[in-house]
Design a protein around this motif. Structure first.
Motif, PDB file in Angstrom:
ATOM      1  N   PRO A  65      10.048   2.944   0.344  1.00 37.61           N
ATOM      2  CA  PRO A  65       9.978   1.875  -0.660  1.00 37.61           C
ATOM      3  C   PRO A  65      10.834   0.695  -0.234  1.00 37.61           C
ATOM      4  N   HIS A  91       6.160  -1.390   0.090  1.00 39.43           N
ATOM      5  CA  HIS A  91       6.706  -0.432   1.053  1.00 39.43           C
ATOM      6  C   HIS A  91       6.846  -1.076   2.425  1.00 39.43           C
ATOM      7  N   SER A  93       7.187   0.121   6.619  1.00 40.40           N
ATOM      8  CA  SER A  93       7.093   1.235   7.569  1.00 40.40           C
ATOM      9  C   SER A  93       7.855   0.884   8.840  1.00 40.40           C
TER      10      SER A  93
END
Length: 228
Positions: A65, A91, A93
């Motif tokens: 998150p 979010h 990554s």
């Protein structure tokens, strides 16, 4: 059989071993290594922080998150580094890999012998950062719930991979929502992008495989949430 023929036969057998035997040994060792767990007694925390582990068939990624009580990733990675910074991202990554390999091989079909050889013999690392809007679980994008202390360790692990901001370079990503940054570490056949993923999870205390050079070795440890 003459000496010349005998040597030709030996050379042929050696070439066949190199072309067939070594890749098979690698695949076997990868299967065995990825089947040996680290943190074998770990279990998900039902009321914990939800992260995702994703795979595109060549690289794996850890998805977190953007904002939590532990960290707001916008203070670590500038949204202005992507070409569409104003979307409602939820979010972020992260994944790691060898610079040329990562920048030039978004899929297996993009892999060339020269890039593969360079990666196997060693190359500098980059961190791939992508921003997502409400990602949905799928076979290749699997959620995990981890405790706060585990997440704090994971965050520290990711932060430790970055070259200091004043000296690191930024590279264009694959699309409008991602970017690459210089990172620490050397990529080689024993330390792949997928090994990086499992090492970060393991160092945070999460169960994963011991040696995971291929994406399947990472994903086998993340439960596949059934989708309709």
């Amino acid at each position: 059989m003459t000496g010349k023929r005998l040597w030709a036969k030996r050379i042929g057998v050696s070439a066949a071993f190199i072309l067939i035997g070594i890749p098979l040994l690698f695949l076997l060792s990868a299967w065995i290594g990825s089947s040996i767990p680290r943190n074998s007694d770990w279990a998900e925390t039902q009321d914990g922080i939800e992260i995702f582990v994703g795979s595109n068939g060549i690289h794996t990624e850890i998805v977190m998150p953007i904002d939590s009580e532990v960290i707001d990733w916008r203070g670590q990675f500038a949204l202005g580094d992507v070409s569409s910074p104003n979307l409602s991202y939820t979010h972020v990554s992260v994944s790691w890999g060898e610079k040329a390999f990562f920048l030039e091989t978004p899929t297996w079909s993009d892999l060339t012998p020269s890039v593969a050889l360079n990666a196997m013999t060693g190359g500098s690392g980059v961190l791939h950062v992508a921003w997502y809007v409400r990602p949905a679980p799928s076979e290749d994008f699997r959620p995990l719930r981890i405790g706060r202390a585990e997440y704090e360790r994971l965050v520290s692990q990711v932060q430790a991979q970055l070259v200091p901001e004043e000296t690191r370079e930024t590279y264009a990503g694959y699309s409008y929502y991602d970017v690459f940054y210089d990172a620490v570490g050397t990529y080689h056949i024993g330390n792949t992008c997928n090994q990086w993923t499992s090492d970060r999870l393991a160092d945070a205390g999460i169960k994963t495989g011991s040696w995971t050079p291929l994406p399947g070795g990472v994903m086998k440890w993340v439960p596949n949430m059934e989708t309709p």
